[in-house]
Scaffold this motif. Sequence first.
Motif, mmCIF file in Angstrom:
data_model
loop_
_atom_site.group_PDB
_atom_site.id
_atom_site.type_symbol
_atom_site.label_atom_id
_atom_site.label_comp_id
_atom_site.label_asym_id
_atom_site.label_seq_id
_atom_site.Cartn_x
_atom_site.Cartn_y
_atom_site.Cartn_z
ATOM 1 N N GLY A 188 59.824 43.003 -89.161
ATOM 2 C CA GLY A 188 59.855 41.885 -90.097
ATOM 3 C C GLY A 188 58.890 41.983 -91.249
ATOM 4 N N SER A 189 58.369 43.205 -91.525
ATOM 5 C CA SER A 189 57.443 43.355 -92.636
ATOM 6 C C SER A 189 57.648 44.709 -93.289
ATOM 7 N N ILE A 190 57.485 44.773 -94.612
ATOM 8 C CA ILE A 190 57.525 46.058 -95.303
ATOM 9 C C ILE A 190 56.118 46.618 -95.485
ATOM 10 N N ALA A 246 61.784 43.290 -99.465
ATOM 11 C CA ALA A 246 61.471 42.674 -98.176
ATOM 12 C C ALA A 246 62.652 42.594 -97.218
ATOM 13 N N THR A 247 63.860 42.430 -97.754
ATOM 14 C CA THR A 247 65.028 42.242 -96.882
ATOM 15 C C THR A 247 66.015 43.407 -96.940
ATOM 16 N N GLU A 248 65.631 44.491 -97.561
ATOM 17 C CA GLU A 248 66.560 45.593 -97.802
ATOM 18 C C GLU A 248 66.873 46.414 -96.553
ATOM 19 N N TYR A 249 65.872 46.572 -95.683
ATOM 20 C CA TYR A 249 66.038 47.386 -94.469
ATOM 21 C C TYR A 249 65.525 46.601 -93.255
ATOM 22 N N PRO A 250 66.205 45.519 -92.871
ATOM 23 C CA PRO A 250 65.680 44.623 -91.830
ATOM 24 C C PRO A 250 65.670 45.232 -90.425
ATOM 25 N N GLY A 266 54.934 40.136 -90.575
ATOM 26 C CA GLY A 266 55.903 40.236 -89.498
ATOM 27 C C GLY A 266 55.262 39.903 -88.165
ATOM 28 N N GLN A 267 55.667 40.639 -87.137
ATOM 29 C CA GLN A 267 55.075 40.442 -85.823
ATOM 30 C C GLN A 267 55.014 41.772 -85.082
ATOM 31 N N ILE A 279 64.577 40.598 -90.060
ATOM 32 C CA ILE A 279 64.704 41.253 -88.751
ATOM 33 C C ILE A 279 66.166 41.207 -88.347
ATOM 34 N N ALA A 280 66.795 42.360 -88.248
ATOM 35 C CA ALA A 280 68.219 42.427 -87.884
ATOM 36 C C ALA A 280 68.518 43.797 -87.292
#
Length: 270
Positions: A91-93, A39-43, A99-100, A135-136
């Motif tokens: 924000g979603s895989i 979930a946070t690997e590729y923000p 996400g949004q 999200i980044a």
Amino acid sequence: MAAPRLALAPLWALLLLLAAAHALPSPEGRILGGEDATATEYPWTASLRHNKAHTCMAVIISNTQLLTAAHCVSELGTTPVAASSLGVRVGSINQYAGGQIVNVRSVLIHPSYGNFLHDLAIVTLSEPLVYTERIAAAKLPSKVEEAGEGEGEEEVSTELPHNTPVYVAGWGAVSDGSAPYKLQKANYNTVSAPFCELAAGYGYASTLCLSSAAKEGICSGDAGAAVIDDDKVLQGITSFHFADCGSSYPDVASRIYYYLDWIEANTQGA
């Protein structure tokens, strides 16, 4: 401007290059036959949506702007599709949920885009993103100081060394031809311009080639994805693959370092 094609070389040199090209290691875990991302690997990853359906990937570079492949948003040449027809899921895989979804305000295609060269576009959102662990923004390469004239310093190459490990994540088609709902991650190795010229006739300064074994590689829906190195620096935006997905030819991305001036001139604090 694209780099000039390689000059004719002696037969023995070409044979050495060919042997080295075929000796490329075969990275494991491609998007075509890859593995699930966490979930946070590729923000920085976003699903670019046209008329509410996933068509390509996009990469967050600031809270209001993303990069994608120009052909994903081109109506004709450098004329983009209507921004009102586009959106991005962040924000979603899961490409279908979570996400949004944010609307797009405008699209800018690189002015030299054509025939998959300079295949890069900037997407500006209608509202700023709020960064979270999912999200980044991806980090752009740092500019290398050029040696001053008469200083006696050698020119520093900004091209990634041959066989540099890089990583890609996307929702493109997998080995059975279906579109996965979950983000797939992939390992690649870079192919230097001379090797890419030899293997595919595509040794341009503006492109980044990626080694691909048979039945492995980027596929439909993966264009516009980030090519990230071990330092999590954005080195490329995936563009296209030769022949069928997973052919023995290198896959091709736009090389971000080549476009830094254009990106910085057309983005807000990216």
